[in-house]
Design a protein around this motif. Structure first.
Motif, short mmCIF file in Angstrom:
data_model
loop_
_atom_site.label_atom_id
_atom_site.label_comp_id
_atom_site.label_asym_id
_atom_site.label_seq_id
_atom_site.Cartn_x
_atom_site.Cartn_y
_atom_site.Cartn_z
N MET A 1 26.09 6.00 39.88
CA MET A 1 25.13 6.95 40.03
C MET A 1 25.48 7.99 39.11
O MET A 1 26.38 9.05 39.88
CB MET A 1 24.60 7.16 41.47
CG MET A 1 23.01 7.77 41.56
SD MET A 1 22.00 6.55 42.06
CE MET A 1 22.87 4.94 42.02
N ASN A 2 24.77 8.38 38.10
CA ASN A 2 25.27 9.82 37.35
C ASN A 2 24.85 11.17 38.17
O ASN A 2 24.02 11.16 38.86
CB ASN A 2 24.63 10.01 36.11
CG ASN A 2 24.83 8.88 34.99
OD1 ASN A 2 25.86 8.34 35.43
ND2 ASN A 2 24.28 9.34 33.87
N LYS A 3 25.91 12.08 37.89
CA LYS A 3 25.52 13.36 38.17
C LYS A 3 24.55 14.01 37.29
O LYS A 3 24.81 13.62 36.31
CB LYS A 3 26.86 14.07 38.57
CG LYS A 3 27.10 15.20 39.57
CD LYS A 3 27.98 15.91 39.88
CE LYS A 3 27.78 17.49 40.14
NZ LYS A 3 26.46 17.86 39.83
N LYS A 4 23.82 14.65 37.77
CA LYS A 4 22.92 15.38 36.88
C LYS A 4 23.35 16.53 36.17
O LYS A 4 24.33 17.28 36.67
CB LYS A 4 21.68 16.02 37.61
CG LYS A 4 20.61 16.61 36.67
CD LYS A 4 19.39 16.50 37.16
CE LYS A 4 18.25 17.28 36.20
NZ LYS A 4 18.83 17.94 35.14
N THR A 5 23.35 16.61 34.80
CA THR A 5 23.89 17.62 34.10
C THR A 5 23.13 18.90 34.38
O THR A 5 21.62 18.85 34.26
CB THR A 5 23.70 17.45 32.56
OG1 THR A 5 22.74 16.15 32.19
CG2 THR A 5 25.01 17.08 31.83
N HIS A 46 22.54 15.18 26.22
CA HIS A 46 22.56 14.75 27.57
C HIS A 46 21.33 14.62 28.27
O HIS A 46 21.48 14.49 29.46
CB HIS A 46 23.21 16.07 28.28
CG HIS A 46 24.68 16.30 27.80
ND1 HIS A 46 25.17 16.68 26.76
CD2 HIS A 46 25.86 16.16 28.75
CE1 HIS A 46 26.70 16.75 26.56
NE2 HIS A 46 26.84 16.34 27.83
N SER A 51 16.43 21.69 36.71
CA SER A 51 16.21 21.06 37.99
C SER A 51 14.89 21.78 38.46
O SER A 51 14.83 22.92 38.52
CB SER A 51 17.23 21.41 38.82
OG SER A 51 16.98 21.37 40.12
#
Lengths: 348, 348
Positions: A1-5, A46, A51
């Motif tokens: 699961m990617n970490k959010k940029t 990206h 957020s």
DNA sequence: ATTATTTTTGTTATCGGTAACATTTTTCTT
DNA sequence: AAGAAAAATGTTACCGATAACAAAAATAAT
């Protein structure tokens, strides 16, 4: 699961400060074209976008409206929700649903959740069969301290809020007048709790209208029915089986189209022919009205329009603090076949 | 408009640090009873509850699931949404709706919004009439990098995600078998795009079933109909008016109950008696099926259960990273009156 | 009474953005 | 070319809550 940029990642990679990134994202003109391009490139690479939580925290608002209603699976409320959703969407807001079930009041949990979320506004769509107006008003009053409040309700709520309601006078008058014109004199009403003090404005208005037109308002013609098809079936059976055939009403107005569906089924089961033996008028003008047999004449309360106005006003109220608005949406009678007009019926 | 009380306000007024307030709110046992009481009192006095945005920002999750579907006003999706909502609610999550309209793919805007919001998961409820599977898969793949993904879809999507689907084999087989048992041989299917390559699995399965049972699959019996009542009316009219009466089918299976509604209306308008002159089977087992005349036999795909499972699995997938899950929900035939079984009908 | 433990409480960096303000760079005057 | 004005960019405090860690207070052990 990617970490959010995050904005920091972008800033670092583009070799600028976070402020500049924000400027690019916000399309602030005070950015040199060269920098803008470079930053935008990193952003695109990206697929960065800021957020929501951080924005909300910093900004103190959520760009979200809340809608509180009994149940979304109810067709009437479904239409309200849908219309409200699109209107909110159109204005860059999202809409979060809260369901109260039959329990019409807004629970303290919902109230605090709404405040916790910093909702930009609440739309309360109560139903005509609400009871605990005290609790409801308390809740709405409390919410009103934190955000704009709008209600689509029967006209009980006397609160300082955006107040939108159906024209229940006409909603009762239209079917009675229509039937009266067609020569009907014995008209029954099925649905709601007729003799309860604070419910079923619609039923009460109906009674008044009967009296105004000098039509008999025999209590036997007013049966407490529920709000769905099964209740309609039972109610009409109860009513007719307690009456001599020659005292039967010649027309039935129901609380809503679902009750009408039940009534029609029961009447056919009893061997009656519709609309010859009984005229029926429903309420809400649901999608299936044109497809019942006979097609159901119904009253449209225009819930979509009410929801739209409510959302629009809520969004306006965010800006200006003067937020009193009242509106009554007229009802419309949609004539189909269930009273036999298309066959030229007229009772003598 | 009140400013929301923050944890700092509470801490100051109670004469403790914010950490202690958090502990009290979180029911951490490491708090002296006396302090707990004092703090709780201040909390109650201000009806304080922590800001969701701040919690989300710090925690990195939103305790929110997203559901993406074409339109909430569609009864089928309404049922899915409703069931998903309650299941999410039961697990302390909220559910946010995204509507794609006919445009079935998930737009890039929605994708980025979902990531922006740090959704705990997405449930995609596509419809059988989806087209752009390519775009859809791209979107779902991308989302899969950030959050658990579940789909309630026809069985095209071959993605590493929670994959829930209706048993379209039985969904096609059940009505045909039922009609076959009742002696019908000329069975028509109305709805979907029968001869398009990648749509309407249901129609395709239907055709296969006909062949398996050695029933004629005359192309004239398969009319492209839409998904609503008007389309049903038009489609059946088009089909029958192009056919000699003795070549008319004796039974019609429709894409869904709405189409069936239209078909029944049109047939009656043409002077046919139902179910004597034509048997009808719908799909979805909507609430009104028991109230049409005759009551409509229909196939229930159990969308509610699928939605529930999807949400349950999504929530589980949050924890464990192993998130492959597949499930096929059986269909059920709900027999009512529209094929005449209750009258003992049997074609010879 | 002193030290060791345990319990309770406080300090602080962090989550990811935003915007006021400060600073640097560029452009324009004269 | 020097200084003023304008444009571009950077610094930093803040939004509200959380949790790791540190510190203080209370209790227990010797």
């Amino acid at each position: 699961m990617n970490k959010k940029t995050t904005i920091y990642d972008i800033a670092r990679e583009a070799g600028v400060s976070t402020a500049t990134v924000t400027r690019v994202v916000r399309k602030d003109p005070h950015v040199k074209e060269a920098t803008r391009l470079k930053v935008q490139q990193v952003i695109d690479a990206h697929a960065y976008s800021p957020s929501i939580s951080a924005q909300n925290l910093e900004g103190g608002r959520s760009r979200t409206l809340a809608i509180v209603l009994p149940v979304i699976s109810n067709l009437y409320f479904n239409r309200i929700f849908d219309a409200a959703w699109w209107e909110a969407e159109k204005n860059g807001c999202s809409l979060r649903l809260f369901q109260t079930m039959e329990n019409q009041a807004i629970s303290p949990e919902i109230v605090s959740e709404l405040i916790r979320c910093r909702m930009d506004g609440v739309l309360f769509a109560g139903s005509i069969w609400s009871e605990d107006r005290g609790d409801l008003n308390t809740a709405l009053e409390k919410l009103g301290k934190y955000m704009p409040v709008a209600t689509i309700c029967p006209p009980d709520v006397s609160l300082d809020c955006i107040c939108i309601q159906s024209d229940l006078v006409n909603c009762s008058r239209l079917p009675v007048r229509h039937l009266h014109t067609l020569g009907h004199r014995r008209i029954a009403f099925l649905g709601g709790s007729m003799h309860s003090k604070d419910t079923s404005r619609r039923g009460v208005g109906f009674l008044e209208q009967l009296r105004m037109m000098d039509l008999p308002d025999d209590p036997a013609y007013h049966v407490d029915a529920g709000y769905d098809m099964e209740s309609g079936e039972r109610a009409v059976l109860r009513m007719l089986s307690g009456l001599d055939r020659n005292r039967w009403p010649t027309a039935i107005v129901t609380f809503n189209d679902l009750v009408a569906l039940g009534v029609m089924k029961q009447l056919k089961k009893m061997g009656l022919t519709l609309p010859e033996d009984m005229a029926i008028i429903g309420c809400d003008n649901q999608f299936f009205c044109a497809y019942t047999d006979p097609a159901l004449t119904s009253v449209d309360l225009h819930p979509e329009e009410m929801a739209q106005s409510a959302v629009r006003e809520l969004l306006l109220a965010r800006e200006s603090s003067s937020r009193s608005f009242a509106m009554v949406r007229e009802a419309t009678l949609i004539v189909r076949e269930s009273c036999g007009v298309h066959l030229g019926f007229r009772k003598l």
